[in-house]
Design an enzyme around this catalytic site. Structure first.
Site, PDB file in Angstrom:
ATOM      1  N   ASP A  87      -9.485   7.307   5.834  1.00  0.00           N
ATOM      2  CA  ASP A  87     -10.208   6.047   5.708  1.00  0.00           C
ATOM      3  C   ASP A  87     -10.919   6.098   4.355  1.00  0.00           C
ATOM      4  O   ASP A  87     -11.062   7.155   3.743  1.00  0.00           O
ATOM      5  CB  ASP A  87     -11.191   5.866   6.879  1.00  0.00           C
ATOM      6  CG  ASP A  87     -11.649   4.431   6.991  1.00  0.00           C
ATOM      7  OD1 ASP A  87     -12.205   4.064   8.020  1.00  0.00           O
ATOM      8  OD2 ASP A  87     -11.437   3.665   6.032  1.00  0.00           O
TER       9      ASP A  87
HETATM   10  C1  GLC Z   1     -12.852   0.676   5.753  1.00  0.00           C
HETATM   11  C2  GLC Z   1     -12.512   0.572   7.220  1.00  0.00           C
HETATM   12  C3  GLC Z   1     -11.041   0.624   7.517  1.00  0.00           C
HETATM   13  C4  GLC Z   1     -10.287  -0.207   6.495  1.00  0.00           C
HETATM   14  C5  GLC Z   1     -10.468   0.470   5.151  1.00  0.00           C
HETATM   15  C6  GLC Z   1      -9.734  -0.269   4.039  1.00  0.00           C
HETATM   16  O1  GLC Z   1     -13.499   1.873   5.496  1.00  0.00           O
HETATM   17  O2  GLC Z   1     -13.156   1.559   8.018  1.00  0.00           O
HETATM   18  O3  GLC Z   1     -10.850   0.136   8.842  1.00  0.00           O
HETATM   19  O4  GLC Z   1      -8.919  -0.286   6.843  1.00  0.00           O
HETATM   20  O5  GLC Z   1     -11.833   0.557   4.794  1.00  0.00           O
HETATM   21  O6  GLC Z   1     -10.279  -1.522   3.860  1.00  0.00           O
END
Ligand code: GLC
Length: 740
Positions: A282
């Protein structure tokens, strides 16, 4: 050899190469590319940068475009539009091996056409609806330059204080697993390689929704049994449905950040489940291993993450900066790098990007698909099926005639709030149908008066008088209240679940005019509104419904659609009850029903034990009767019992019912929940129509992890329950599972 024979030789070589290329399996093609790659190019494929906007803490820009042109980037996220996608793919063609980019985006509930937030769609309990929503989102995204979505989010949660409850399918592993599979099928469609299929991602692996206190990013702590029985089933269902990638999360599970949790990724996901896709971190979660104080520096962070099974690094450069040296020094085996790169390249071949890097950059298709009016028609249909009728005393709904309506409340005219969190509201939200627009279209301005009454969060009551006057001058009051878009979603945990601001006081003031009051609540999570629930005769819980919100709510208000949704999560009486969920254990001193805590019983001194609204609950404008229950033991080696019963529509209008099947293991080691959802079906019945419903319970559905964490079917007495909600059981019978 003369010129002619040379030409023939070259042509036949190219043909044979072409033929052999076509005959090569994807894995052979992957290996043929892998063999040509330098270590820097391999690590480049394991690197993803954000492009046009951030969905996490901003990191230093670096020279992303130069890295792309040098073949040191495998993917970008947060790009929208074929023009921008084409520009980035053109850059890759300047690199030595010309490996195209995968372009990712959080297409969570719609791309150009915004659909209801995921927990709203889960309220439909209709997997066709869930799949169709994802299919339209994939069709639009693939036309808009995007070939990878970071969805479905499949985190189970039992805590409505957590803002991302809006993004999942509620508290139950069985419903959550069915919804996860439906979303994956919708995103993939006819399969990767078809022009409107996109890669999808089950996230956040795992148990991100169990953060202590409902606080975003917080630690989760649980037994291995709870992890496997409550939080992992939707991920397993997504893997079985063919999900392309898995995203880990930003929290620690039992003290180990999931980004470096080899038990989760290497043992369970890639081992037991044989997952062949790839795992992405993430946003910045590899670097955050340092913030977790799990590692001391970025070198250790990269080492832990690659050994933990993370194949691609989202937006923190740990892999780009540290892996080449770790491999050169022998601290990371090149085999780990090659495995990660194979997994990534395999997806690029499956998508068809090697054949055509500009496959998702067709401007003509973009214009045609993103303006397809059919998509909003479907969005309206999905939205109306996501609205839960919580109360309808005296059948005040559906609204029968165009009497004069006073529409009151801050959300009645709001556009952006109807889109909900994780919508790509960067598009023109001017196209959102508000409740005010929809009612005006239906009843005309001579039958409609609007007053805001108050803001969502402010405490001013200065608008109350105007609202009260409007109510007095009307025959009926429709109140539109709830949360603003940013009050649920990522980093939006809230400790107070009450209707925000003075909205409930506004409802009370309008109720005291003596006019009939209908309340619609738009929110991303279960809210607490006890006074309203106890006094107001009609309540619709409409979540955030997207582009067609107002029209869908009007369809239900006026009975064009008979509401059929049911709650996928328990609604507490207040925050003090949280976590509260239906599939709890019996305990040795259970509370005595709804009485306040009796002597030495497990309730509260100051509050009854039961929730305000139960899991699986939702009303209809018609009524249903359950009858003729028949239990049939089955003797084949997998199926144990068939449950059949008749449902009759005993009302005056057509409607859909969600019949639910629950079980309980009466005596077991370890103890089992007092109820577990193991089946459901949604059926449409015309007035007086009867349908026979059948559920089959196989060994899988009655098995669980025994005291040694072995998946087993224990002989003994099971309770089989069928009902219209977890608190509305129509039929219960014991069934003996014989020794196997
Ligand atoms: C954020 C979210 C995740 C998302 C990612 C990219 O940290 O936790 O769910 O897909 O960033 O936007």
């Amino acid at each position: 050899m003369n010129h002619k024979s040379i030409l023939i030789a070259i042509i036949s070589f190219c043909l044979s190469f072409q033929l052999s290329a076509q005959n090569k399996t994807i894995d052979e093609k992957v290996d043929s590319v892998l063999r040509l790659m330098t270590l820097e190019e391999k690590v480049g494929q394991m690197t993803q940068y954000a492009s046009f906007w951030s969905t996490g803490p901003k990191s230093p820009e670096g020279d992303k475009l130069k890295d792309i042109a040098e073949g040191r980037v495998g993917s970008l996220l947060n790009i929208v539009g074929t023009d921008k996608a084409r520009t980035m793919q053109e850059l890759t063609q300047k690199s030595r091996l010309k490996i195209p980019l995968i372009l990712g985006l959080d297409v969570i509930h719609g791309f150009k056409t915004t659909f209801p937030i995921p927990i709203a769609e889960a309220s439909s309990w209709d997997m066709n609806v869930v799949e169709q929503s994802a299919r339209i989102a994939a069709t639009e995204a693939s036309a808009g330059g995007v070939n990878w979505t970071f969805a479905p989010m499949v985190d189970i949660t039992r805590d409505p204080r957590w803002g991302r409850v809006m993004e999942g399918a509620g508290e139950d592993p069985y419903l959550g697993a069915r919804v996860a599979a439906a979303r994956v099928k919708g995103f993939i469609g006819a399969g990767l390689g078809s022009k409107d299929a996109i890669m999808c991602t089950a996230k956040h692996f795992a148990a991100y929704g169990a953060g202590i206190g409902g606080r975003e990013y917080n630690s989760a702590d649980m037994s291995e049994r709870t992890l496997h029985e409550i939080y992992l089933p939707p991920f397993k269902a997504a893997v079985e449905a063919g999900v392309s990638t898995i995203m880990n999360s930003l929290h620690d599970l039992n003290g180990i950040p999931t980004t470096g949790n080899s038990y989760l990724v290497r043992k369970v996901l890639k081992g037991d489940w044989n997952f062949q896709g790839f795992v992405i971190s993430d946003w910045g979660s590899i670097a955050e291993l340092m913030t977790h104080t799990y590692v001391k520096d970025s070198i250790e962070a990269a080492w832990v993450a690659i050994h933990g099974g993370t194949d691609m690094d989202m937006e923190c450069r740990a892999y780009r900066n540290q892996l080449p040296a770790l491999v050169a020094s022998g601290k990371v085996d090149i085999a780990l790098i090659d495995d990660a790169v194979r997994r990534i390249l395999r997806k690029k071949f499956e998508l068809g990007l090697f054949g055509n890097p500009y496959k998702f950059c067709d401007e003509g298709r973009e214009k045609q698909v993103l303006s397809n009016p059919q998509h909003r028609i479907i969005a309206r249909d999905v939205a109306k099926r996501s609205i839960v009728l919580l109360k309808n005393t005296g059948s005040i709904l559906p609204l029968k005639s165009t009497k004069k309506i006073a529409l009151i409340g801050p959300l009645a005219t709001s556009k952006t709030d109807m889109l909900g969190s994780w919508s790509l509201a960067k598009f023109d939200d001017g196209e959102v149908a508000t409740l005010y627009d929809a009612l005006l279209k239906r009843v005309g301005k001579e039958h409609l008066v609007y007053a805001k009454g108050c803001g969502v969060e402010d405490t001013s009551r200065v608008g109350f008088n105007q609202a009260i006057e409007a109510a007095k001058a009307a025959d009926l009051v429709v109140v539109s209240v709830g949360e603003k878009r940013e009050m649920s979603g990522e980093a939006a945990s809230r400790s107070n679940l009450q209707l925000p601001g003075v909205q409930e006081q506004l409802i009370k003031a309008l109720y005291e005019t003596g006019k009939p009051v209908v309340v619609l609540i738009n929110a991303g999570r279960p809210l607490v509104f006890n006074w309203t629930a106890d006094h107001v005769p009609a309540i619709l819980y409409a979540w955030w419904l997207g582009s067609e919100a107002g029209n869908a709510m009007a369809d239900v208000l006026f009975g064009d659609y008979n509401p059929s949704a049911k709650l996928p999560i328990t609604f507490p009486r207040n925050e003090g009850q949280v976590p509260i969920y239906y599939n709890h254990h019996h305990t040795g001193r259970p509370p005595l029903g709804d009485s306040n805590s009796a002597e030495y019983k497990g309730g509260y001194l100051d509050l009854v034990y039961s929730p305000k609204f139960h899991f699986g609950y939702g009303l209809s404008y018609t009524t249903f009767e359950y009858s003729d229950f028949i239990i049939t033991p089955l003797n084949d080696d997998d199926n144990l019992i068939k449950v059949s019963f008749t449902i009759t529509n005993t009302g005056k209008v057509a409607g859909e019912e969600v019949a639910q099947l629950y079980i309980r293991d009466r005596v077991s080691m370890p103890v089992r929940p007092v109820m577990e959802l193991k089946g459901f079906t949604k059926l449409m019945l015309q007035p007086s129509e009867k349908q026979i419903v059948e559920f089959i319970l196989n060994k899988e559905k009655l098995s669980y992890y025994d005291k040694d964490m072995k998946w087993a079917l224990e002989p003994g007495t099971f309770e089989i329950m069928v009902g219209a909600a977890s608190n509305d059981i129509k039929f219960k019978v014991n069934f003996e599972v014989p020794k196997q």
